[in-house]
Design a protein around this motif. Structure first.
Motif, PDB file in Angstrom:
ATOM      1  N   PRO A 134      32.240  72.970  29.300  1.00 29.86           N
ATOM      2  CA  PRO A 134      33.171  71.830  29.316  1.00 29.86           C
ATOM      3  C   PRO A 134      33.459  71.269  27.929  1.00 29.86           C
ATOM      4  CG  PRO A 134      31.588  71.620  31.092  1.00 29.86           C
ATOM      5  CD  PRO A 134      31.139  72.779  30.259  1.00 29.86           C
ATOM      6  N   TYR A 165      34.539  74.026  32.771  1.00 30.45           N
ATOM      7  CA  TYR A 165      33.470  73.821  33.748  1.00 30.45           C
ATOM      8  C   TYR A 165      33.481  74.895  34.823  1.00 30.45           C
ATOM      9  CZ  TYR A 165      30.570  71.528  37.279  1.00 30.45           C
ATOM     10  OH  TYR A 165      29.591  71.252  38.203  1.00 30.45           O
ATOM     11  N   VAL A 199      38.531  70.546  29.833  1.00 31.38           N
ATOM     12  CA  VAL A 199      37.164  70.342  30.321  1.00 31.38           C
ATOM     13  C   VAL A 199      36.998  70.937  31.722  1.00 31.38           C
ATOM     14  CG1 VAL A 199      35.469  68.598  30.999  1.00 31.38           C
ATOM     15  CG2 VAL A 199      36.795  68.303  28.897  1.00 31.38           C
ATOM     16  N   PHE A 200      37.980  70.731  32.562  1.00 32.95           N
ATOM     17  CA  PHE A 200      37.931  71.253  33.929  1.00 32.95           C
ATOM     18  C   PHE A 200      37.890  72.788  33.930  1.00 32.95           C
ATOM     19  CE2 PHE A 200      40.045  72.707  37.811  1.00 32.95           C
ATOM     20  CZ  PHE A 200      39.301  72.057  38.782  1.00 32.95           C
TER      21      PHE A 200
END
Length: 320
Positions: free
Chosen positions: A116, A152, A148-149
């Motif tokens: 992330p 992740y 970030v998504f």
């Protein structure tokens, strides 16, 4: 030149060429070993590790504690990532992808923790390179959150893709391995010897299935319960076909039922299932090819057929 004529140079060049060829062949034979030898070495190391775990667990734990911890292990241990519910789920998923062991789980958890931040950093760099200052604050925040998504969920997507490819490889090679198991069973080999033999024969055709069968054969000789070794095979693959094979093997182990006949039936069933899937894909081709034909072929066809008529019409209008 240097007191040498052409009759002296030719033997020197021939000897040099022969020497280079011998060195090249030797390097290839040393560096690129047979996959069977490499797999056998890996299985020996894994078998020794399993024996240490079952025979001398206290000594093994003491040796592990005395080792110098690296950065990945320190971070994962500090954050208690190995004790989370996600760790148990991902350990099973990594095993299905062919990545087994606590080390692989720690590496995955560490990568999942860092990705992330990497995704957010990449989004910031993209904003800086693309003059993101002209964007509104909400748009900049949205782009960073998207990075970030993606960071992740990217490790899990990679694991999922690996699991899918591995299951497809196992499914395609399972009928052939069942035929080999039937031959070994009819020859009078034990289950452990059968799995080892089939794993050796399938090493080049299907490394994934060979690895699973070899590991199962190793566990059959180490684990206190033979049933547990076969159940581990079903858990590592998580495939209905292999679960059926495991149930057949367990039934043969428990009740002494004829193994060869059951494996023959399973092999024919899985081969028919594989053929049905291929026919299903072939039946879907006309519908799938409709969209490419409309998008790529029909415009070209209209240009070829209607182009001359349109040009003649334009010429007639211009003459008027």
């Amino acid at each position: 030149m240097f007191g040498l004529d052409i009759s002296d140079v030719i033997p020197v060049m021939a000897a040099s060429s022969a020497f280079i060829a011998v060195i090249s062949i030797w390097r290839v034979s040393v560096e690129f070993k047979s996959p069977l030898a490499r797999k056998a070495k890996e299985l020996r190391l894994r078998e020794n590790a399993m024996r240490r775990g079952y025979i001398k667990p206290e000594k093994r734990e003491r040796l592990l504690q005395n080792k110098r911890e690296n950065i990945v292990k320190k971070v994962v241990t500090k954050l208690n990532l190995m004790k989370s519910a996600q760790a148990e789920r991902m350990e099973a998923r990594l095993a299905q992808a062919g990545w087994r062991g606590k080390e692989m789980l720690m590496n995955f958890l560490f990568v999942k923790l860092c990705m992330p931040f990497v995704g957010g950093g990449v989004a910031l760099v993209i904003l800086w390179l693309k003059d993101g200052e002209n964007q509104t604050t909400s748009m900049q925040l949205l782009i960073v959150l998207a990075g970030v998504f993606v960071g992740y969920y990217l490790p899990e997507l990679m694991v999922k893709n690996k699991v899918t490819k591995r299951r497809l490889a196992l499914e395609l090679s399972l009928p052939d391995s069942l035929d080999l198991m039937v031959i070994c069973a009819e020859a009078g080999l034990s289950l452990e010897a059968t799995l080892k033999r089939v794993a050796a024969e399938m090493a080049l055709a299907s490394p994934e299935l060979s690895d699973e069968l070899a590991l199962t054969a190793t566990e059959l000789g180490i684990l206190p319960e033979r049933r547990k070794a076969l159940e581990n095979l079903a858990a590592r693959t998580d495939m209905p076909q292999i679960k059926s094979v495991v149930n057949t093997l367990l039934q043969a182990e428990r009740y002494g039922t004829p193994l060869a006949q059951s494996l023959v039936i399973l092999g024919e069933e899985y081969r028919s299932e594989r053929m049905m899937k291929a026919e299903e894909k072939a039946a879907k081709l006309p519908a799938i090819l409709t969209v490419p034909m409309i998008v790529f072929i029909m415009p070209s066809l209209f240009i070829v057929l209607l182009g001359p008529a349109i040009m003649q019409g334009l010429d007639s209008i211009s003459n008027l």
